[in-house]
Design an enzyme around this catalytic site. Structure first.
Site, short mmCIF file in Angstrom:
data_model
loop_
_atom_site.label_atom_id
_atom_site.label_comp_id
_atom_site.label_asym_id
_atom_site.label_seq_id
_atom_site.Cartn_x
_atom_site.Cartn_y
_atom_site.Cartn_z
CG ASP A 152 -1.95 2.69 6.33
OD1 ASP A 152 -2.20 2.32 5.15
OD2 ASP A 152 -2.34 3.77 6.79
N GLY B 137 -7.30 4.10 3.29
CA GLY B 137 -7.37 3.07 2.25
C GLY B 137 -8.60 3.13 1.37
CG ASN C 253 -3.47 12.74 -6.02
OD1 ASN C 253 -3.43 13.46 -7.01
ND2 ASN C 253 -4.47 12.80 -5.14
CG ASP D 242 -2.13 7.54 2.71
OD1 ASP D 242 -1.40 8.38 3.22
OD2 ASP D 242 -3.30 7.34 3.07
NE ARG E 106 -9.47 12.41 -4.75
CZ ARG E 106 -9.01 12.64 -5.98
NH1 ARG E 106 -9.67 13.45 -6.78
NH2 ARG E 106 -7.91 12.05 -6.41
CB SER F 123 -3.70 7.42 -3.77
OG SER F 123 -3.49 8.77 -4.16
CG ASP G 67 -1.63 1.20 1.50
OD1 ASP G 67 -2.40 1.58 0.61
OD2 ASP G 67 -1.47 1.82 2.57
P1 B16 Z 1 -6.71 10.15 -3.57
P2 B16 Z 1 -3.65 4.08 0.00
C1 B16 Z 1 -5.56 5.94 -0.05
O1 B16 Z 1 -4.23 5.56 -0.31
C2 B16 Z 1 -5.64 6.73 1.25
O2 B16 Z 1 -5.30 5.91 2.36
C3 B16 Z 1 -7.03 7.25 1.44
O3 B16 Z 1 -7.08 8.04 2.62
C4 B16 Z 1 -7.43 8.09 0.22
O4 B16 Z 1 -8.76 8.55 0.35
C5 B16 Z 1 -7.29 7.25 -1.03
O5 B16 Z 1 -5.97 6.76 -1.14
C6 B16 Z 1 -7.61 8.03 -2.29
O6 B16 Z 1 -6.63 9.02 -2.46
O7 B16 Z 1 -7.68 11.18 -3.12
O8 B16 Z 1 -5.28 10.66 -3.64
O9 B16 Z 1 -7.13 9.49 -4.87
O10 B16 Z 1 -3.59 3.98 1.48
O11 B16 Z 1 -4.58 3.08 -0.67
O12 B16 Z 1 -2.29 4.13 -0.65
MG MG Z 2 -2.75 3.22 3.33
#
Ligand code: B16
Ligand code: MG
Length: 210
Positions: free
Chosen positions: A169, A45, A117, A10, A48, A115, A8
């Site tokens: 996480d 996880g 991003n 974030d 958005r 994410s 993962d």
């Molecule tokens: P984005 P991961 C997740 O990343 C985040 O934990 C989560 O808080 C967020 O809403 C999601 O990505 C979407 O992110 O807005 O940047 O598209 O933990 O799966 O790496």
């Molecule tokens: Mg994460």
């Protein structure tokens, strides 16, 4: 025998979670919706849009689709601005050493993140060329705890589920891993909940189970 690890992003590779929280908090305050770190843990996880749905559980009005899209864009703009501050120094403890260890021992590496991003973040921390497979929020239709992101990463690695390990996480992320029939190493919030097959405080402990 483990031949590939799916990370993962974030909260595992880099601590962007504090920036997600700050951006959501700014939106929630603007909308007069109660939001705190405890509620924020439920956003780990998940996509958005699903994150916003969780925040809006405490809203006192109904929002139109156009208003929802504006809020998603508002949050993402704040979040992306804060990503400018991220550098390789923000890579979490143990990660670089573990990645080097995996490379030396010919164990494949993948990213499985919700994410959209992901690529921007990997570029900011200098790890965009480090992974054999990257599956991110732009490539999936269902958010964690759905197994889609990890099944795609496993397929990309060309390995059996028993040859892979997920590092997560988020409680929703560990559930996604289990839904994909892949064992999960929990770190951070998920490790505090003890939901992983292994619950570690530093990813480097993974070396002991390979
Ligand atoms: P984005 P991961 C997740 O990343 C985040 O934990 C989560 O808080 C967020 O809403 C999601 O990505 C979407 O992110 O807005 O940047 O598209 O933990 O799966 O790496
Ligand atoms: Mg994460």
């Amino acid at each position: 025998m483990i031949k590939g690890i799916i990370f993962d992003l974030d909260g595992v590779i880099v601590s962007t979670d504090k920036y997600h929280y700050a951006a959501w908090k700014q939106l929630a305050d603007r909308e007069n919706i109660f939001f705190d770190e405890q509620i924020n843990n439920r956003l780990r996880g998940v996509s958005r849009r699903e994150s916003l749905n969780i925040i809006l559980e405490r809203a006192s009005k109904e929002y139109s689709e156009a208003e929802i899209n504006e809020m998603l864009e508002y949050k993402n703009q704040i979040y992306r601005k804060s990503l400018v501050n991220i550098t390789p120094k923000d890579i979490l403890p143990g990660v670089k050493e573990l990645l080097n260890y995996l490379t030396i021992n010919c164990i494949k590496k993948a990213i499985g993140s919700s994410s959209k991003n992901t690529m921007l973040i990997l570029e900011r921390i200098g790890l965009s060329d480090c992974f054999d497979v990257i599956v991110d929020g732009t490539m999936i239709s269902h958010t964690k705890p759905d197994p889609e992101v990890f099944l795609k990463a496993q397929k990309g690695l060309n390995l059996a589920n028993t040859e892979c390990l997920v590092v997560e996480d988020a409680v929703a992320g560990v559930e996604a891993s289990h839904n994909a029939n892949i064992k999960a190493v929990a770190v951070g919030d998920a490790a505090l909940h003890g939901v992983g097959d292994y619950n570690f405080s530093n990813v480097l402990e993974i070396k002991n189970i390979l």
